[in-house]
Design a protein around this motif. Structure first.
Motif, short mmCIF file in Angstrom:
data_model
loop_
_atom_site.label_atom_id
_atom_site.label_comp_id
_atom_site.label_asym_id
_atom_site.label_seq_id
_atom_site.Cartn_x
_atom_site.Cartn_y
_atom_site.Cartn_z
N LEU A 138 13.02 -11.96 0.54
CA LEU A 138 12.16 -11.49 -0.54
C LEU A 138 12.58 -12.24 -1.80
N MET A 186 3.97 -7.33 4.16
CA MET A 186 4.86 -6.70 3.18
C MET A 186 4.24 -5.38 2.72
N THR A 187 5.09 -4.35 2.67
CA THR A 187 4.63 -3.02 2.26
C THR A 187 5.33 -2.56 1.00
N ARG A 188 4.61 -1.71 0.25
CA ARG A 188 5.16 -1.03 -0.92
C ARG A 188 5.11 0.46 -0.65
N ASN A 189 6.28 1.09 -0.54
CA ASN A 189 6.35 2.52 -0.22
C ASN A 189 5.51 2.83 1.02
N SER A 238 3.12 -9.44 -5.29
CA SER A 238 2.79 -8.09 -5.74
C SER A 238 3.61 -7.75 -6.99
N ALA A 240 5.87 -5.49 -9.35
CA ALA A 240 6.87 -4.49 -8.94
C ALA A 240 7.16 -3.54 -10.09
N GLU A 244 9.64 1.79 -6.51
CA GLU A 244 8.95 1.16 -5.40
C GLU A 244 9.94 0.55 -4.41
N TYR A 246 10.12 -2.01 -1.25
CA TYR A 246 9.39 -3.09 -0.60
C TYR A 246 10.09 -3.50 0.68
N GLU A 247 9.28 -3.72 1.71
CA GLU A 247 9.83 -4.21 2.97
C GLU A 247 8.89 -5.27 3.53
N ASN A 257 14.36 -5.68 3.07
CA ASN A 257 13.81 -4.74 2.10
C ASN A 257 14.69 -4.61 0.85
N ARG A 259 14.74 -2.10 -3.14
CA ARG A 259 14.14 -1.03 -3.96
C ARG A 259 14.28 -1.35 -5.45
#
Length: 261
Positions: A138, A186-189, A238, A240, A244, A246-247, A257, A259
């Motif tokens: 990341l 990639m995900t946010r929460n 994205s 930030a 939040e 992120y993974e 991931n 945080r």
């Protein structure tokens, strides 16, 4: 004002903006039209000052690997910036949002070298032989320029808009992974914010790495064994914000991931 004075002055302003977490106006006009070499001179001065203050260079990041972003900024090649040891965040760690200005996050493939790449005409075969392993990563980018209103000159001078990076903890050899075909999410929460693939990075992450290896050798600063290379985003970035998580999941790799707090 002399060219050297301009370079030193802009380097000082960008470093002051980073330290104060207070952005400045765009600087491209002060570098002259399309003066990419001047922008790299500012970046080199920022790197020199960092090393003089005890920071340790551990690698390089590649930016502008997306053809769409290149067209947006009117360039036909990537750019690069320096990675220092104090920019690395442990996997699963926390990033203090107050230490940044306007951070964004993206998922990438990182490679780590175990051989030097000293020739300006280094081949793909030599590069592949020099790669010890690849890991998911990341990258947290952050512009010291107000509202991300950047040109190629602004981002090059501003160390490639680099800020922090996170490396995955389960490395893979090149023979065990397809870096071109691998998919990224990639995900946010828990909610998906970015998808892409290895092919989105100049067609193949190793093509980006080869460009960098040749560029750095040509400048007399070849990539050395042990260096980390962030090869470029596999999908959209994205913004930030605090709270939040992120993974990124990239095919064939364990998740990576971080945080924001």
């Amino acid at each position: 004002m002399s060219d050297l004075a301009v370079v030193h002055g802009l380097a000082a302003r960008l470093l002051a903006a980073e330290a104060a977490c207070a952005p400045i106006d765009p600087i491209a006009a002060e570098l002259g039209a399309k003066e990419v070499a001047a922008a790299y001179a500012v970046q080199a001065e920022i790197t020199r000052r960092g090393l003089a203050n005890g920071r340790r260079l551990v690698g390089r990041k590649i930016g502008l690997t997306s053809k769409a972003v290149q067209q947006q900024l009117g360039v036909d090649q990537p750019d690069y910036g320096a990675l220092f040891a104090d920019m690395e965040i442990a996997i699963g760690g926390e990033i203090q949002i107050a230490t940044l200005i306007q951070p964004r996050i993206e998922a990438e493939i990182a490679i780590v070298l175990d051989r030097d790449l000293q020739e300006p005409d280094v081949t793909m075969g030599e590069l592949m032989r020099a790669v010890a392993y690849a890991v998911p990563a990341l990258e947290i980018v952050d512009s010291r320029i107000k509202d991300w209103k950047i040109t190629i000159l602004d981002t090059v001078a501003d160390n490639g808009s680099s800020a922090r990076f996170v490396l995955g903890a389960a490395p893979r050899r090149l023979t065990d992974i397809d870096l071109e075909a691998c998919g990224m999410m990639m995900t946010r929460n828990g909610a998906i914010v970015s998808v892409g693939s290895g092919a989105a990075c100049l067609g193949h992450p190793l093509k980006a790495a080869l460009w960098l290896a040749r560029a750095m050798a040509g400048r007399g600063e070849p990539l050395c064994a042990g260096r980390v290379v962030l090869t470029g985003a596999l999908g959209p970035v994205s913004p930030a914000a605090p709270g939040e998580f992120y993974e990124a999941r990239i095919s064939g790799f364990a998740p990576v991931n971080v945080r924001f707090v």
